[in-house]
Design an enzyme around this catalytic site. Structure first.
Site, PDB file in Angstrom:
ATOM      1  N   CYS A   7      26.711  14.533  -4.063  1.00  0.00           N
ATOM      2  CA  CYS A   7      27.561  15.473  -4.809  1.00  0.00           C
ATOM      3  C   CYS A   7      28.803  14.733  -5.326  1.00  0.00           C
ATOM      4  CB  CYS A   7      27.899  16.696  -3.964  1.00  0.00           C
ATOM      5  SG  CYS A   7      28.464  18.102  -4.998  1.00  0.00           S
ATOM      6  N   HIS A  62      22.434  19.490  -3.416  1.00  0.00           N
ATOM      7  CA  HIS A  62      22.567  19.552  -1.958  1.00  0.00           C
ATOM      8  C   HIS A  62      21.254  19.824  -1.233  1.00  0.00           C
ATOM      9  CE1 HIS A  62      26.930  19.246  -1.757  1.00  0.00           C
ATOM     10  NE2 HIS A  62      26.998  20.049  -2.807  1.00  0.00           N
ATOM     11  N   GLU A  67      20.647  18.642   1.520  1.00  0.00           N
ATOM     12  CA  GLU A  67      20.972  18.679   2.954  1.00  0.00           C
ATOM     13  C   GLU A  67      21.410  20.058   3.435  1.00  0.00           C
ATOM     14  OE1 GLU A  67      25.030  18.313   1.159  1.00  0.00           O
ATOM     15  OE2 GLU A  67      23.013  17.583   0.678  1.00  0.00           O
TER      16      GLU A  67
END
Length: 305
Positions: free
Chosen positions: A142, A235, A237
Site C-alpha cells: 500500500c 490489501h 493481508e
C-alpha cells in the site's frame, strides 16, 4: 516447517489457535536448517493486528521463517503499548548492519501527505537504499509500495476525489510469473486508499512490470526486478473484518464514507462480510517466500552482493 516467533508475541497464540505451525526460539534452534530471515517494517498504527496478518501469510509455507519486527528509529507510536514495542521491536538503526532474505514494508495512514512531509521520510529513504545491499527481496505494501516506487522510479501518487474502498475484481496480467503461480485469471482484493498510482506512468518505466490490475481500482501488483522488489497497492493481508472495522470507525467519527463495495452480502452492512481473497493472499505470499528460498544466498553475508 513453521514460522519462528517469540512465545510471548500475541501472534504466537493467535496463529497456533488457527492451526498455523509456530515454533519458539528454543525449538527452532534444534532444527539443523537455516531459516529464512524475514523482517517486517511495521508503519501501521495497530501494530499487533498487522503483525498477525503478515505472520499468518508468511507462516503458511513449508519453510522455517524467522520474523524480525522493525520500527522507525525516532518515530513513537500512539496506538500500541510501549511495553510491546520495547519487547518485540528493534529500531532500524539497530539492524542496519544485519542482512535479511526478505523485508515487508507496510502501509501507513499518511497517504494525504506529500512523501517529503512525512516525519520519518529521510530515514525511510535510507531503508530503501539499504535494501539494495542488505535485503534479497523487498515487498512494499500500500503506502509502503507507493513510497518505494516513487523513490526508485519517480512514479507519482495521485489523490482520488473519493476513497477507493471495498473488494474489487482484479485481472492476472502475467500468469507465467513465479509470483502468480496457481492464480486464477482474476481474483478479488480488498482496497482501502485515498490515492492511486496510474498505469500509464508505470508503463512509461520499462523497468517495471504490472502483474495484477483492476479496471475499477487501477494497478495493484508491480514487479521491479532491478531493485528486487514487489509493490502492492491493495490489501491481500486484510482479515475478514478489517474493512468493516474501518467502515464502522468512520461512521462513528462522522467521516463521510461509502459502504465498502462488494464486501457485505447485497452491500448490506448489517450482514456478516465475506472473505473472498484469503486463498489468493496465501498463494501470493507463499510464492514470494518460495521465490526467496529458491534464489537467496545460503551464506547471509553474501546477500546483496
Amino acid at each position: 516447517m513453521p514460522i519462528k516467533l517469540p512465545a510471548a508475541l500475541p501472534a504466537y497464540d493467535v496463529l497456533s489457535n488457527e492451526g498455523v505451525m509456530v515454533l519458539d526460539e528454543d525449538a527452532a534452534a534444534r532444527q539443523d536448517i537455516r531459516p529464512l530471515r524475514i523482517a517486517l517494517l511495521n508503519l501501521m498504527p495497530k501494530k499487533i493486528q498487522t503483525e498477525n496478518q503478515f505472520a499468518r501469510l508468511i507462516g503458511a509455507t513449508p519453510l522455517q521463517i524467522e520474523l524480525s519486527l522493525i520500527r522507525m528509529s525516532e518515530h513513537r507510536t500512539k496506538n500500541t503499548a510501549a511495553e510491546h514495542m520495547a519487547e518485540f521491536y528493534q529500531p532500524f538503526s539497530a539492524v542496519k548492519d544485519q542482512k535479511f532474505d526478505g523485508l515487508i514494508i507496510t502501509g501507513a495512514p499518511i497517504e494525504h501527505l506529500p512523501f517529503e512531509d512525512v516525519t520519518y521520510w529521510d530515514e525511510l529513504t535510507q531503508v530503501f537504499d539499504w535494501t539494495q545491499t542488505n535485503v534479497h527481496s523487498t515487498f512494499g505494501v500500500c503506502w509502503g509500495g507507493m513510497a518505494m516506487i516513487n523513490y526508485f522510479h519517480g512514479v507519482k501518487k495521485h489523490i482520488l476525489d473519493h476513497k477507493a474502498f471495498g473488494c474489487f475484481r482484479h485481472r492476472n496480467m502475467e500468469p507465467a510469473s513465479p509470483y502468480l503461480r496457481g492464480f486464477s485469471d482474476d481474483c478479488v482484493i480488498p482496497v482501502s486508499r485515498w490515492t492511486e498510482m496510474r498505469q500509464d506512468e508505470i508503463d512509461a518505466d520499462h523497468g517495471l512490470k504490472t502483474l495484477i490490475t483492476s479496471d475499477e481500482a487501477g494497478p495493484c501488483l508491480v514487479e521491479d526486478p532491478g531493485h528486487r522488489a514487489l509493490y502492492i497497492f491493495n490489501h491481500f493481508e486484510y482479515d475478514s473484518g478489517t474493512l468493516k472495522q474501518e467502515y464502522d470507525r468512520d461512521i462513528s467519527e462522522g467521516t463521510p464514507i461509502n459502504v465498502p463495495m462488494n464486501y457485505y452480502p447485497d452491500d448490506d452492512p448489517t450482514e456478516q462480510p465475506q472473505n473472498r481473497w484469503r486463498s489468493h493472499a496465501h498463494l501470493l505470499y507463499g510464492n514470494w517466500i518460495n521465490e526467496i528460498y529458491q534464489t537467496t544466498q545460503f551464506e547471509m553475508d553474501k546477500i546483496g552482493t
